[in-house]
Design a protein around this motif. Structure first.
Motif, PDB file in Angstrom:
ATOM      1  N   UNK A   1       0.834  -1.205   0.000  1.00  0.00           N
ATOM      2  CA  UNK A   1       0.000   0.000   0.000  1.00  0.00           C
ATOM      3  C   UNK A   1       0.870   1.258   0.000  1.00  0.00           C
ATOM      4  N   UNK A   2       2.003   1.216   0.704  1.00  0.00           N
ATOM      5  CA  UNK A   2       2.899   2.371   0.731  1.00  0.00           C
ATOM      6  C   UNK A   2       3.406   2.680  -0.676  1.00  0.00           C
ATOM      7  N   UNK A   3       3.798   1.626  -1.409  1.00  0.00           N
ATOM      8  CA  UNK A   3       4.278   1.814  -2.790  1.00  0.00           C
ATOM      9  C   UNK A   3       3.144   2.290  -3.684  1.00  0.00           C
ATOM     10  N   UNK A   4       1.995   1.600  -3.538  1.00  0.00           N
ATOM     11  CA  UNK A   4       0.858   1.894  -4.408  1.00  0.00           C
ATOM     12  C   UNK A   4       0.367   3.317  -4.242  1.00  0.00           C
ATOM     13  N   UNK A   5       0.316   3.794  -2.993  1.00  0.00           N
ATOM     14  CA  UNK A   5      -0.270   5.108  -2.750  1.00  0.00           C
ATOM     15  C   UNK A   5       0.702   6.250  -3.010  1.00  0.00           C
ATOM     16  N   UNK A   6       1.979   5.953  -3.238  1.00  0.00           N
ATOM     17  CA  UNK A   6       2.950   7.015  -3.461  1.00  0.00           C
ATOM     18  C   UNK A   6       3.487   7.048  -4.889  1.00  0.00           C
ATOM     19  N   UNK A   7       3.011   6.165  -5.745  1.00  0.00           N
ATOM     20  CA  UNK A   7       3.456   6.189  -7.128  1.00  0.00           C
ATOM     21  C   UNK A   7       2.664   7.205  -7.927  1.00  0.00           C
ATOM     22  N   UNK A   8       3.237   7.666  -9.031  1.00  0.00           N
ATOM     23  CA  UNK A   8       2.534   8.596  -9.906  1.00  0.00           C
ATOM     24  C   UNK A   8       1.713   7.875 -10.970  1.00  0.00           C
ATOM     25  N   UNK A   9       1.741   6.549 -10.959  1.00  0.00           N
ATOM     26  CA  UNK A   9       0.929   5.767 -11.881  1.00  0.00           C
ATOM     27  C   UNK A   9      -0.423   5.462 -11.248  1.00  0.00           C
TER      28      UNK A   9
ATOM     29  N   UNK B   1      -2.549 -10.545 -20.856  1.00  0.00           N
ATOM     30  CA  UNK B   1      -1.991  -9.200 -20.733  1.00  0.00           C
ATOM     31  C   UNK B   1      -2.636  -8.299 -21.784  1.00  0.00           C
ATOM     32  N   UNK B   2      -2.614  -7.007 -21.496  1.00  0.00           N
ATOM     33  CA  UNK B   2      -3.172  -6.057 -22.453  1.00  0.00           C
ATOM     34  C   UNK B   2      -2.525  -4.699 -22.337  1.00  0.00           C
ATOM     35  N   UNK B   3      -2.604  -3.937 -23.424  1.00  0.00           N
ATOM     36  CA  UNK B   3      -2.071  -2.572 -23.425  1.00  0.00           C
ATOM     37  C   UNK B   3      -2.944  -1.729 -24.333  1.00  0.00           C
ATOM     38  N   UNK B   4      -3.300  -0.567 -23.863  1.00  0.00           N
ATOM     39  CA  UNK B   4      -4.139   0.320 -24.675  1.00  0.00           C
ATOM     40  C   UNK B   4      -3.819   1.771 -24.318  1.00  0.00           C
ATOM     41  N   UNK B   5      -3.938   2.617 -25.303  1.00  0.00           N
ATOM     42  CA  UNK B   5      -3.818   4.059 -25.088  1.00  0.00           C
ATOM     43  C   UNK B   5      -5.193   4.669 -25.262  1.00  0.00           C
ATOM     44  N   UNK B   6      -5.642   5.417 -24.282  1.00  0.00           N
ATOM     45  CA  UNK B   6      -6.978   6.013 -24.342  1.00  0.00           C
ATOM     46  C   UNK B   6      -7.009   7.278 -23.502  1.00  0.00           C
ATOM     47  N   UNK B   7      -7.990   8.112 -23.807  1.00  0.00           N
ATOM     48  CA  UNK B   7      -8.191   9.333 -23.032  1.00  0.00           C
ATOM     49  C   UNK B   7      -9.120   9.039 -21.863  1.00  0.00           C
ATOM     50  N   UNK B   8      -8.701   9.450 -20.673  1.00  0.00           N
ATOM     51  CA  UNK B   8      -9.498   9.228 -19.473  1.00  0.00           C
ATOM     52  C   UNK B   8     -10.098  10.538 -18.999  1.00  0.00           C
TER      53      UNK B   8
ATOM     54  N   UNK C   1      -4.610  11.782 -21.873  1.00  0.00           N
ATOM     55  CA  UNK C   1      -4.152  10.558 -22.537  1.00  0.00           C
ATOM     56  C   UNK C   1      -3.379   9.707 -21.536  1.00  0.00           C
ATOM     57  N   UNK C   2      -3.755   8.434 -21.450  1.00  0.00           N
ATOM     58  CA  UNK C   2      -3.101   7.508 -20.538  1.00  0.00           C
ATOM     59  C   UNK C   2      -2.728   6.231 -21.293  1.00  0.00           C
ATOM     60  N   UNK C   3      -1.573   5.715 -20.980  1.00  0.00           N
ATOM     61  CA  UNK C   3      -1.163   4.414 -21.498  1.00  0.00           C
ATOM     62  C   UNK C   3      -1.401   3.392 -20.396  1.00  0.00           C
TER      63      UNK C   3
ATOM     64  N   UNK D   1      -5.437  -6.518 -12.902  1.00  0.00           N
ATOM     65  CA  UNK D   1      -4.627  -5.457 -12.300  1.00  0.00           C
ATOM     66  C   UNK D   1      -4.185  -4.521 -13.418  1.00  0.00           C
ATOM     67  N   UNK D   2      -4.514  -3.235 -13.278  1.00  0.00           N
ATOM     68  CA  UNK D   2      -4.175  -2.265 -14.309  1.00  0.00           C
ATOM     69  C   UNK D   2      -3.258  -1.172 -13.797  1.00  0.00           C
ATOM     70  N   UNK D   3      -2.311  -0.779 -14.637  1.00  0.00           N
ATOM     71  CA  UNK D   3      -1.415   0.344 -14.329  1.00  0.00           C
ATOM     72  C   UNK D   3      -1.479   1.318 -15.501  1.00  0.00           C
ATOM     73  N   UNK D   4      -1.842   2.555 -15.212  1.00  0.00           N
ATOM     74  CA  UNK D   4      -1.999   3.567 -16.255  1.00  0.00           C
ATOM     75  C   UNK D   4      -1.045   4.724 -16.006  1.00  0.00           C
ATOM     76  N   UNK D   5      -0.454   5.195 -17.083  1.00  0.00           N
ATOM     77  CA  UNK D   5       0.548   6.262 -16.984  1.00  0.00           C
ATOM     78  C   UNK D   5       0.156   7.428 -17.893  1.00  0.00           C
ATOM     79  N   UNK D   6       0.336   8.607 -17.375  1.00  0.00           N
ATOM     80  CA  UNK D   6       0.020   9.818 -18.143  1.00  0.00           C
ATOM     81  C   UNK D   6       0.990   9.930 -19.320  1.00  0.00           C
TER      82      UNK D   6
END
Length: 624
Positions: free
Chosen positions: A141-149, A207-214, A223-225, A242-247
């Motif tokens: 939770x410490x890692x999850x809540x402090x990441x920018x993703x 696994x999956x990967x998509x680029x979309x506007x959130x 736009x997020x990857x 489990x999803x990880x999205x990046x600006x």
């Protein structure tokens, strides 16, 4: 299974029977525990109030109060401690009541110590695992809540089950407000089809990967990857995603600017934080690159201008690189990993994000390169850690089996001695024999207490070179032979030694007696002859310029099939026949011999006929 060492633990034994209490106290003290004794409930509660303890053993029937009453009070004051009820007058209902009132276990007298110890081991393990799980969840939770993703967990309907705090920092939503809502509500209507297709495909690929506007809470879009990984249950069915999205708005802006203007492209091209190359899709030649590109590899701009991709890309073959280019041309993009060689000779691991772009109507391959060396190093360390954990787990299982095997031998010998004592006690003329049997029992108790010490020593055999010293074989072997003769008084044994007139010193340690114990035990237990005959021979042997003491244990037992001889000493083999009790001891023997840098194997007593008995041969380096 995690092997828990309870030495150093504090036990509160509440038992009005002085003999029972002293027996339990002695056993746990032998294990290195500190023991508090109480004869009454009042005394026990007073001790519990004034002294700390980790485990309590509570007799159900005490002179002044019921054991359940004590259990309730101790459980109320010390819920984290382990509490066990012991009684000689139990019933199923009494056991149920005790467990309902918080007892960790319920044992009838006479107590089987290995059952009690196994129960305590299991409870300690559960307690430890809960602590580790809590710590792991805290770290995650410490890692999850402090990441920018953006990190999320969704169910099979793509509804949020968990969102980290980055959703509030980046998109403006309170994570709790998103729980139970559909992820598609945040995706731009124009991007939903491609996102749905990717999610659907990921059900097959995992696994999956998509680029979309959130959609942000203020009504704007970003736009997020997004990278997704499907978690399947044991039946292969969808469990969660489990999803990880990046600006990636900056990257999208770069791409848009490249389409609109070459001038704007050049500005963004040079200012990008990542290395970027522009490649001719026809020839594979580098047409342009930003400053970060040549600086990442340690070259000046003029030096890098004269390089070709094979000069620094360590991809195994040129055909593989061509396949990536063809995929970009065909699909518009590709992401893959490779390794680059810097000018100084350092190898960097690179994530390549290749896209097909158009400049003035012509197609180019743009490669955005990200140095992932640190990330890959971390992944390798995690994998190594996992391997070490599995090795430690397997070792723990092995030592558990060793302990069970030897304890069963000890209990069997004690049982035999007790049964004989009951017979001899009826005959006044056999009292001397009874005394001898009591010596056997005392010897077995000593053997049990030394077992724990030997297991600790054995656990270090695979981790480091065992400490050895010169040991004279005659005394050790004579003691073990005498012990065997006393332990098997109901069987006719003839154990003869050959060549022991002189002293023989070997490089060994305290585990040598365990080696002899297991070999002699094996020869006796697996012998159907009316008279068990064992010949122990000793001689010197030189092999590969090393001087050994050669020991042979020749018996007239049931023998060993030739096809079983090669894997007789292996752990996996002996587990298959553990119901007979054979093998763990032989595995122990092999590990002891190997720790001495010796050898062991088995042959037929009579060549070509395994049914006539076996000859176990041991080579141990001679102490010079």
């Amino acid at each position: 299974m995690i092997r828990i060492d309870i030495s150093g633990s504090r036990l509160l034994i509440i038992e009005d029977n002085e003999n029972d209490g002293e027996v339990l106290s002695d056993i746990f003290k032998e294990m290195g525990c500190f023991v508090l004794m109480a004869r009454t409930g009042f005394e026990a509660l007073k001790l519990a109030k004034n002294s700390s303890f980790d485990i309590s053993l509570i007799d159900l029937e005490l002179p002044d109060m019921n054991g359940i009453t004590i259990l309730r009070k101790l459980k109320k004051e010390s819920p984290e401690k382990l509490h066990y009820i012991i009684t000689g007058y139990g019933s199923i209902q009494t056991a149920i009541n005790a467990l309902n009132d918080g007892a960790n276990g319920y044992f009838l007298k006479p107590i089987i110590i290995e059952d009690l110890m196994q129960h305590i081991q299991n409870d300690f393990e559960k307690k430890l695992l809960k602590q580790q799980l809590k710590e792991s969840e805290k770290n995650y939770r410490l890692i999850s809540e402090n990441t920018n993703d953006l990190i999320s967990i969704t169910d099979d309907k793509w509804k949020f089950q968990y969102c980290n705090e980055a959703y509030e920092r980046i998109l403006g939503y309170n994570p709790q407000d998103l729980i139970g809502t559909s992820t598609f509500n945040l995706i731009h209507p124009e991007d939903r089809n491609i996102a749905y297709t990717d999610f659907k495909d990921s059900l097959h690929t995992g696994v999956g990967r998509v680029e979309a506007r959130l959609l942000c809470k203020d009504g704007t879009y970003k736009w997020m990857e997004s990278f997704g990984r499907i978690i399947f249950d044991e039946d292969g069915k969808f469990k969660q995603s489990i999803g990880i999205s990046r600006d990636i708005i900056e990257r999208k802006r770069v791409e848009q600017n490249l389409k609109n203007s070459e001038d704007k492209y050049r500005s963004l091209f040079e200012q990008a934080a990542d290395s970027i190359m522009l490649i001719d899709t026809q020839t594979g030649e580098i047409l342009d690159f930003n400053s970060q590109m040549n600086e990442t590899l340690g070259y000046t701009r003029d030096e890098f201008k004269n390089l070709k991709i094979p000069d620094f890309d360590l991809m195994e073959n040129s055909e593989e690189y061509i396949l990536h280019i063809e995929k970009v041309i065909r699909e518009g993009s590709d992401i893959f990993e490779t390794k680059y060689l810097t000018k100084s000779g350092e190898i960097k691991e690179i994530l390549v994000n290749a896209n097909l772009i158009k400049i003035s109507g012509k197609e180019y391959l743009q490669s955005i390169l990200h140095d992932i060396s640190d990330r890959k190093k971390t992944e390798r360390l995690l994998k190594e850690s996992e391997i070490k954990y599995k090795e430690a787990y397997n070792k723990a299982e092995f030592y558990k089996d060793i302990f069970t095997h030897d304890i069963n031998n000890i209990i069997s010998n004690i049982k035999s001695a007790i049964e004989l004592s009951e017979i001899y006690l009826k005959d006044p003329e056999r009292m001397t024999d009874v005394e001898e049997l009591y010596e056997v029992i005392r010897g077995q108790f000593k053997k049990g207490s030394s077992l724990v010490s030997n297991i600790r020593k054995l656990s270090k055999i695979e981790e480091s070179v065992s400490l050895v010293k010169p040991v004279e074989i005659n005394d050790v072997l004579k003691k073990e032979i005498d012990f065997m003769l006393n332990s098997y008084q109901t069987r006719e044994l003839k154990i003869r030694t050959h060549g022991f007139e002189k002293e023989f010193f070997v490089c060994a340690n305290d585990l040598l007696i365990d080696l002899f114990d297991n070999l002699l035990n094996n020869s006796i237990k697996y012998n159907d002859s009316q008279v068990v005959e064992i010949d122990v021979k000793i001689s010197r042997k030189k092999k590969n310029k090393i001087r050994y003491i050669k020991l042979e244990f020749v018996d007239n037992g049931i023998g060993i099939l030739d096809k079983q001889k090669d894997n007789l000493f292996e752990l996996e083999y002996v587990k298959d026949i553990s119901s007979k009790g054979l093998g763990i001891g032989l595995t122990l023997v092999k590990k002891i011999v190997e720790s001495y840098k010796g050898e062991i194997w088995v042959e037929n007593r009579i060549k070509g006929d395994y049914t006539q008995g076996s000859n176990f041969i041991v080579l141990i380096p001679e102490a010079l």
